[in-house]
Design a protein around this motif. Structure first.
Motif, mmCIF file in Angstrom:
data_model
loop_
_atom_site.group_PDB
_atom_site.id
_atom_site.type_symbol
_atom_site.label_atom_id
_atom_site.label_comp_id
_atom_site.label_asym_id
_atom_site.label_seq_id
_atom_site.Cartn_x
_atom_site.Cartn_y
_atom_site.Cartn_z
ATOM 1 N N LYS A 182 0.840 -1.190 0.000
ATOM 2 C CA LYS A 182 0.000 0.000 0.000
ATOM 3 C C LYS A 182 0.879 1.246 0.000
ATOM 4 C CE LYS A 182 -3.719 2.214 2.631
ATOM 5 N NZ LYS A 182 -4.553 2.143 3.855
ATOM 6 N N PRO A 183 0.540 2.247 -0.832
ATOM 7 C CA PRO A 183 1.376 3.463 -0.901
ATOM 8 C C PRO A 183 1.443 4.194 0.431
ATOM 9 C CG PRO A 183 -0.200 3.393 -2.720
ATOM 10 C CD PRO A 183 -0.593 2.304 -1.773
ATOM 11 N N GLU A 184 2.625 4.691 0.761
ATOM 12 C CA GLU A 184 2.817 5.547 1.936
ATOM 13 C C GLU A 184 2.897 6.981 1.426
ATOM 14 O OE1 GLU A 184 6.118 4.265 4.282
ATOM 15 O OE2 GLU A 184 5.378 2.198 4.451
ATOM 16 N N ILE A 185 1.765 7.663 1.489
ATOM 17 C CA ILE A 185 1.624 8.973 0.851
ATOM 18 C C ILE A 185 2.266 10.081 1.690
ATOM 19 C CG2 ILE A 185 -0.017 10.654 -0.050
ATOM 20 C CD1 ILE A 185 0.018 8.044 -1.602
ATOM 21 N N GLY A 237 13.093 -8.673 -22.205
ATOM 22 C CA GLY A 237 12.071 -8.056 -21.368
ATOM 23 C C GLY A 237 11.241 -9.097 -20.633
ATOM 24 N N ASN A 238 10.689 -8.694 -19.462
ATOM 25 C CA ASN A 238 9.814 -9.618 -18.726
ATOM 26 C C ASN A 238 8.345 -9.209 -18.804
ATOM 27 O OD1 ASN A 238 9.567 -7.460 -16.903
ATOM 28 N ND2 ASN A 238 11.105 -8.298 -15.518
ATOM 29 N N GLY A 239 8.071 -8.027 -19.354
ATOM 30 C CA GLY A 239 6.690 -7.630 -19.595
ATOM 31 C C GLY A 239 5.876 -7.280 -18.365
ATOM 32 N N ILE A 240 6.548 -6.914 -17.253
ATOM 33 C CA ILE A 240 5.771 -6.554 -16.054
ATOM 34 C C ILE A 240 5.937 -5.095 -15.654
ATOM 35 C CG2 ILE A 240 5.868 -8.922 -15.168
ATOM 36 C CD1 ILE A 240 7.877 -7.854 -13.058
ATOM 37 N N GLY A 241 6.895 -4.385 -16.268
ATOM 38 C CA GLY A 241 7.165 -3.002 -15.878
ATOM 39 C C GLY A 241 5.955 -2.092 -15.999
ATOM 40 N N LEU A 242 5.311 -2.107 -17.165
ATOM 41 C CA LEU A 242 4.162 -1.229 -17.377
ATOM 42 C C LEU A 242 2.940 -1.720 -16.601
ATOM 43 C CD1 LEU A 242 4.492 -0.368 -21.178
ATOM 44 C CD2 LEU A 242 4.877 1.145 -19.231
ATOM 45 N N SER A 243 2.826 -3.040 -16.423
ATOM 46 C CA SER A 243 1.708 -3.578 -15.642
ATOM 47 C C SER A 243 1.806 -3.117 -14.197
ATOM 48 C CB SER A 243 1.713 -5.111 -15.696
ATOM 49 O OG SER A 243 1.590 -5.561 -17.018
ATOM 50 N N VAL A 278 7.950 3.968 -11.068
ATOM 51 C CA VAL A 278 7.193 4.132 -12.316
ATOM 52 C C VAL A 278 7.974 4.974 -13.314
ATOM 53 C CG1 VAL A 278 5.109 5.111 -13.362
ATOM 54 C CG2 VAL A 278 4.943 3.839 -11.213
ATOM 55 N N LEU A 279 8.496 6.106 -12.846
ATOM 56 C CA LEU A 279 9.224 7.015 -13.743
ATOM 57 C C LEU A 279 10.508 6.378 -14.264
ATOM 58 C CD1 LEU A 279 8.727 10.401 -11.844
ATOM 59 C CD2 LEU A 279 7.610 9.666 -13.959
ATOM 60 N N ILE A 311 0.397 0.669 -9.692
ATOM 61 C CA ILE A 311 0.826 1.712 -8.754
ATOM 62 C C ILE A 311 -0.026 2.969 -8.944
ATOM 63 C CG2 ILE A 311 2.700 3.322 -8.202
ATOM 64 C CD1 ILE A 311 4.652 1.004 -8.685
ATOM 65 N N MET A 312 -0.252 3.356 -10.187
ATOM 66 C CA MET A 312 -1.083 4.536 -10.454
ATOM 67 C C MET A 312 -2.518 4.313 -9.980
ATOM 68 S SD MET A 312 0.761 6.933 -11.475
ATOM 69 C CE MET A 312 -0.614 8.037 -11.831
#
Length: 329
Positions: free
Chosen positions: A181-184, A294-300, A232-233, A305-306
């Protein structure tokens, strides 16, 4: 699909509404926004607060069961009175269809990857087994020569490598389902960008591509999990670097600007090879990749996360001209 529509004045009185709206909400009469509280307080609050040009979604339970409403608003004047025009549309079917389509795409990719790993193992193990069996009986020990031992060892190594590859594949799948869970916290966008570039350059120090930063203003802040959004960036920057291979005058721009009311849009733009229209709808599907390494999970993972930040990620690409990944907060 029928769309429910109503016009509302500044006091919350409903001047007009169509029969589709009443049917959608399961009401016989609708004269004031307060009536929506009986259906769901979230619906009443959202309808009262939504502003012109905004669109929001809310899931409620009414007489017709659970519905997911897409609510849009605009404003107009009637007899010198400012009114708000609100439309409501049940998009549950569309969401279910998209979810099903996403699952089907994921299943296709999973099946492809697993079969690519299992098929050669099955074939090779059967071949090795046949080397040690004649007419349904094991061969004698004196029939095992050095050449057969070498072939067996080579085959077992290949089976081990395929097994390790499948294990890595499963580990990558687990990463998709175990995001914390994100820590905002509130952070300057400028600081977020600078930290991200430091991390990026430490991992990809061999790249000669310069990343330019464009800020709407130095005091712009954003509430995010810094570690997750940096992840993400960095992934988007890495993809941009890969797309710029062999490109003359390669450029990457990391930028931010205000997006609608109180929102922020962060973008990563490059002038690389781009994404073809044929695959652009597939790139966020887990394990989909066009790169051999590539493993194909970066964008997923980035999309997840977004989503956990109650935001979204979108892409626009003109092959060999410009590709823009945008994060909406």
């Amino acid at each position: 699909m029928s769309v429910g529509i109503m016009s509302v004045n500044s006091q919350g009185f409903i001047i007009n509404c169509n029969s589709s709206l009443k049917k959608l909400l399961g009401l016989n009469q609708l004269t004031h926004i307060r009536q929506l509280e009986k259906i769901d307080p979230k619906l009443a609050k959202l309808t009262n607060s939504i502003e012109a040009s905004q669109e929001k979604t809310v899931t409620i339970i009414c007489k017709n069961g659970q519905v997911t409403l897409l609510i849009k608003a605009s404003s107009f004047k009637s007899n010198n009175e400012q009114l708000k025009l609100i439309s409501m549309q049940d998009i549950r079917k569309e969401l279910d269809e998209k979810e099903l389509d996403s699952w089907l795409k994921l299943i296709r990719v999973l099946t492809h990857e697993i079969m690519n790993s299992i098929a050669p193992v099955t074939s090779l193990s059967e071949n090795l087994c046949n080397q040690f069996v004649k007419e349904g009986e094991p061969i004698n020990a004196n029939e095992i020569d050095e050449e057969l031992i070498k072939k067996t060892i080579q085959g077992l190594r290949v089976i081990r490598e395929q097994g390790q590859g499948l294990t890595r594949f499963v580990e990558n799948y687990r990463k998709l389902t175990r995001l914390p869970k994100p820590e905002i916290s509130e952070v300057l966008v400028k600081d977020l960008f600078e930290k991200t570039l430091i991390l990026f350059k430490s991992q990809y120090c061999d790249t000669q591509i310069i990343v330019s930063i464009e800020l709407e203003n130095d005091s712009q802040t954003i509430r995010v999990d810094v570690g997750q959004i940096s992840q993400v960036l960095i992934n988007l920057l890495k993809n941009a670097v890969d797309a710029l291979t062999g490109i003359a005058n390669p450029k990457i721009i990391l930028s931010s600007r205000a997006n609608k009311k109180d929102g922020i849009m962060i973008s990563v733009t490059d002038n690389g090879s781009g994404i073809s229209p044929e695959i652009i709808d597939e790139i966020f599907v887990p394990f989909f990749t066009t790169r051999e390494d590539g493993n194909g999970i970066g964008l997923s993972i980035s999309k997840q996360i977004m989503h956990m930040h109650k935001g979204s990620i979108k892409v626009k690409s003109t092959p060999n001209t410009e590709t823009v990944f945008s994060l909406f907060f």
